[in-house]
Design a protein around this motif. Structure first.
Motif, PDB file in Angstrom:
ATOM      1  N   LEU A   1      42.039  37.004  34.517  1.00  0.00           N
ATOM      2  CA  LEU A   1      41.140  37.899  33.766  1.00  0.00           C
ATOM      3  C   LEU A   1      41.868  39.095  33.214  1.00  0.00           C
ATOM      4  O   LEU A   1      41.413  39.638  32.081  1.00  0.00           O
ATOM      5  CB  LEU A   1      39.994  38.519  34.833  1.00  0.00           C
ATOM      6  CG  LEU A   1      38.864  37.567  35.021  1.00  0.00           C
ATOM      7  CD1 LEU A   1      37.942  38.145  36.133  1.00  0.00           C
ATOM      8  CD2 LEU A   1      38.114  37.120  33.979  1.00  0.00           C
ATOM      9  N   LEU A   2      42.725  39.563  33.805  1.00  0.00           N
ATOM     10  CA  LEU A   2      43.628  40.705  33.355  1.00  0.00           C
ATOM     11  C   LEU A   2      44.386  40.525  32.109  1.00  0.00           C
ATOM     12  O   LEU A   2      44.803  41.291  31.282  1.00  0.00           O
ATOM     13  CB  LEU A   2      44.492  41.290  34.444  1.00  0.00           C
ATOM     14  CG  LEU A   2      43.976  42.136  35.480  1.00  0.00           C
ATOM     15  CD1 LEU A   2      44.804  42.600  36.489  1.00  0.00           C
ATOM     16  CD2 LEU A   2      43.374  43.540  34.773  1.00  0.00           C
ATOM     17  N   GLU A   3      44.714  39.286  32.037  1.00  0.00           N
ATOM     18  CA  GLU A   3      45.429  38.651  30.896  1.00  0.00           C
ATOM     19  C   GLU A   3      44.437  38.536  29.408  1.00  0.00           C
ATOM     20  O   GLU A   3      45.004  38.506  28.659  1.00  0.00           O
ATOM     21  CB  GLU A   3      45.989  37.318  31.103  1.00  0.00           C
ATOM     22  CG  GLU A   3      47.190  37.562  32.463  1.00  0.00           C
ATOM     23  CD  GLU A   3      47.826  36.040  32.362  1.00  0.00           C
ATOM     24  OE1 GLU A   3      47.351  35.013  32.000  1.00  0.00           O
ATOM     25  OE2 GLU A   3      48.664  36.160  33.363  1.00  0.00           O
TER      26      GLU A   3
ATOM     27  N   ARG B   1      38.877  46.229  32.188  1.00  0.00           N
ATOM     28  CA  ARG B   1      40.123  46.307  33.058  1.00  0.00           C
ATOM     29  C   ARG B   1      40.032  47.065  34.427  1.00  0.00           C
ATOM     30  O   ARG B   1      40.436  46.694  35.507  1.00  0.00           O
ATOM     31  CB  ARG B   1      41.327  46.393  32.295  1.00  0.00           C
ATOM     32  CG  ARG B   1      41.946  45.683  31.139  1.00  0.00           C
ATOM     33  CD  ARG B   1      43.159  45.984  30.691  1.00  0.00           C
ATOM     34  NE  ARG B   1      43.201  45.409  29.351  1.00  0.00           N
ATOM     35  CZ  ARG B   1      43.542  44.000  29.184  1.00  0.00           C
ATOM     36  NH1 ARG B   1      43.373  43.229  30.171  1.00  0.00           N
ATOM     37  NH2 ARG B   1      43.482  43.385  27.927  1.00  0.00           N
ATOM     38  N   GLY B   2      39.396  48.082  34.224  1.00  0.00           N
ATOM     39  CA  GLY B   2      39.101  48.879  35.441  1.00  0.00           C
ATOM     40  C   GLY B   2      38.218  48.377  36.332  1.00  0.00           C
ATOM     41  O   GLY B   2      38.294  48.564  37.496  1.00  0.00           O
ATOM     42  N   ASP B   3      37.510  47.540  35.874  1.00  0.00           N
ATOM     43  CA  ASP B   3      36.352  46.621  36.894  1.00  0.00           C
ATOM     44  C   ASP B   3      36.988  45.578  37.569  1.00  0.00           C
ATOM     45  O   ASP B   3      36.858  45.489  38.446  1.00  0.00           O
ATOM     46  CB  ASP B   3      35.137  46.068  35.902  1.00  0.00           C
ATOM     47  CG  ASP B   3      34.198  47.368  35.304  1.00  0.00           C
ATOM     48  OD1 ASP B   3      34.177  48.149  35.745  1.00  0.00           O
ATOM     49  OD2 ASP B   3      33.687  46.832  34.200  1.00  0.00           O
ATOM     50  N   ILE B   4      38.182  45.014  36.655  1.00  0.00           N
ATOM     51  CA  ILE B   4      38.873  43.830  37.342  1.00  0.00           C
ATOM     52  C   ILE B   4      39.813  44.543  38.518  1.00  0.00           C
ATOM     53  O   ILE B   4      39.959  43.897  39.745  1.00  0.00           O
ATOM     54  CB  ILE B   4      39.974  43.284  36.383  1.00  0.00           C
ATOM     55  CG1 ILE B   4      38.788  42.703  35.463  1.00  0.00           C
ATOM     56  CG2 ILE B   4      40.692  42.243  37.066  1.00  0.00           C
ATOM     57  CD1 ILE B   4      39.462  41.902  34.034  1.00  0.00           C
ATOM     58  N   VAL B   5      40.266  45.648  38.178  1.00  0.00           N
ATOM     59  CA  VAL B   5      40.984  46.263  39.325  1.00  0.00           C
ATOM     60  C   VAL B   5      40.216  46.744  40.618  1.00  0.00           C
ATOM     61  O   VAL B   5      40.712  46.439  41.637  1.00  0.00           O
ATOM     62  CB  VAL B   5      41.953  47.615  38.726  1.00  0.00           C
ATOM     63  CG1 VAL B   5      42.701  48.156  39.535  1.00  0.00           C
ATOM     64  CG2 VAL B   5      42.792  47.101  37.486  1.00  0.00           C
ATOM     65  N   GLU B   6      38.946  47.196  40.165  1.00  0.00           N
ATOM     66  CA  GLU B   6      38.254  47.635  41.370  1.00  0.00           C
ATOM     67  C   GLU B   6      38.063  46.401  42.141  1.00  0.00           C
ATOM     68  O   GLU B   6      37.602  46.385  43.262  1.00  0.00           O
ATOM     69  CB  GLU B   6      37.070  48.197  40.594  1.00  0.00           C
ATOM     70  CG  GLU B   6      36.054  48.836  41.852  1.00  0.00           C
ATOM     71  CD  GLU B   6      34.755  49.396  41.221  1.00  0.00           C
ATOM     72  OE1 GLU B   6      33.781  49.390  42.030  1.00  0.00           O
ATOM     73  OE2 GLU B   6      34.770  49.456  39.906  1.00  0.00           O
TER      74      GLU B   6
ATOM     75  N   ARG C   1      32.020  43.630  50.460  1.00  0.00           N
ATOM     76  CA  ARG C   1      31.921  43.350  48.845  1.00  0.00           C
ATOM     77  C   ARG C   1      33.037  42.237  48.419  1.00  0.00           C
ATOM     78  O   ARG C   1      34.381  42.603  48.771  1.00  0.00           O
ATOM     79  CB  ARG C   1      31.893  44.662  48.199  1.00  0.00           C
ATOM     80  CG  ARG C   1      30.781  45.727  48.663  1.00  0.00           C
ATOM     81  CD  ARG C   1      31.005  46.719  47.765  1.00  0.00           C
ATOM     82  NE  ARG C   1      30.720  46.745  46.220  1.00  0.00           N
ATOM     83  CZ  ARG C   1      31.181  47.506  45.380  1.00  0.00           C
ATOM     84  NH1 ARG C   1      31.842  48.620  45.712  1.00  0.00           N
ATOM     85  NH2 ARG C   1      30.961  47.083  44.170  1.00  0.00           N
ATOM     86  N   THR C   2      32.416  41.263  47.706  1.00  0.00           N
ATOM     87  CA  THR C   2      33.470  40.495  47.421  1.00  0.00           C
ATOM     88  C   THR C   2      33.855  40.739  45.771  1.00  0.00           C
ATOM     89  O   THR C   2      33.026  41.474  45.129  1.00  0.00           O
ATOM     90  CB  THR C   2      32.811  38.905  47.093  1.00  0.00           C
ATOM     91  OG1 THR C   2      31.986  38.801  46.551  1.00  0.00           O
ATOM     92  CG2 THR C   2      32.335  38.493  48.816  1.00  0.00           C
ATOM     93  N   PRO C   3      35.102  40.258  45.270  1.00  0.00           N
ATOM     94  CA  PRO C   3      35.304  40.524  44.072  1.00  0.00           C
ATOM     95  C   PRO C   3      33.845  40.089  43.058  1.00  0.00           C
ATOM     96  O   PRO C   3      33.931  40.847  42.005  1.00  0.00           O
ATOM     97  CB  PRO C   3      36.549  39.529  43.557  1.00  0.00           C
ATOM     98  CG  PRO C   3      37.273  39.639  44.792  1.00  0.00           C
ATOM     99  CD  PRO C   3      35.980  39.466  45.782  1.00  0.00           C
ATOM    100  N   GLY C   4      33.430  39.019  43.267  1.00  0.00           N
ATOM    101  CA  GLY C   4      32.472  38.642  42.451  1.00  0.00           C
ATOM    102  C   GLY C   4      31.329  39.527  42.358  1.00  0.00           C
ATOM    103  O   GLY C   4      30.684  39.873  41.260  1.00  0.00           O
ATOM    104  N   MET C   5      30.878  40.256  43.524  1.00  0.00           N
ATOM    105  CA  MET C   5      29.846  41.128  43.723  1.00  0.00           C
ATOM    106  C   MET C   5      30.129  42.631  42.888  1.00  0.00           C
ATOM    107  O   MET C   5      29.334  43.020  42.161  1.00  0.00           O
ATOM    108  CB  MET C   5      29.677  41.705  45.292  1.00  0.00           C
ATOM    109  CG  MET C   5      28.962  40.572  46.026  1.00  0.00           C
ATOM    110  SD  MET C   5      29.297  41.124  47.693  1.00  0.00           S
ATOM    111  CE  MET C   5      27.869  41.633  47.943  1.00  0.00           C
ATOM    112  N   VAL C   6      31.366  42.818  43.000  1.00  0.00           N
ATOM    113  CA  VAL C   6      31.842  44.009  42.037  1.00  0.00           C
ATOM    114  C   VAL C   6      31.770  43.858  40.709  1.00  0.00           C
ATOM    115  O   VAL C   6      31.309  44.581  39.693  1.00  0.00           O
ATOM    116  CB  VAL C   6      33.351  44.433  42.522  1.00  0.00           C
ATOM    117  CG1 VAL C   6      34.008  45.398  41.668  1.00  0.00           C
ATOM    118  CG2 VAL C   6      33.320  44.772  43.957  1.00  0.00           C
TER     119      VAL C   6
END
Length: 87
Positions: A43-45, A58-63, A71-76
């Protein structure tokens, strides 16, 4: 040191922990964590317009990569998409 009677089972014998099952679960957990990291790197690419189409930054992906406290990455990322949709 505690003595046990001949008919008693030790605590270890009574436990339901299977070392093979525990090791298998650990490998499955590690494999899942690796897949999540690989997906987040992918996703960052993406470029900014593609991320805008997805509704994330990109900030959401880092978070999401630092998700903690159940909390899972999907939830975030889903929360970020909902928040960014309102803007």
């Amino acid at each position: 040191m505690a003595l046990s009677l001949p008919g008693e089972r030790s605590v270890v014998a009574g436990s339901h922990v299977n070392p093979v099952r525990a090791l298998s679960a650990w490998f499955a957990s590690a494999k899942l964590a690796r897949a999540r990291r690989k997906t987040l790197r992918g996703l960052l690419e993406l470029d900014t317009t593609q991320l805008d189409d997805l509704g994330i930054t990109r900030g959401d992906i880092v978070e999401a990569s630092q998700a903690r406290n159940g909390r899972t990455p999907g939830m975030v990322l889903n929360a970020a998409r909902a928040r960014n949709a309102r803007l």
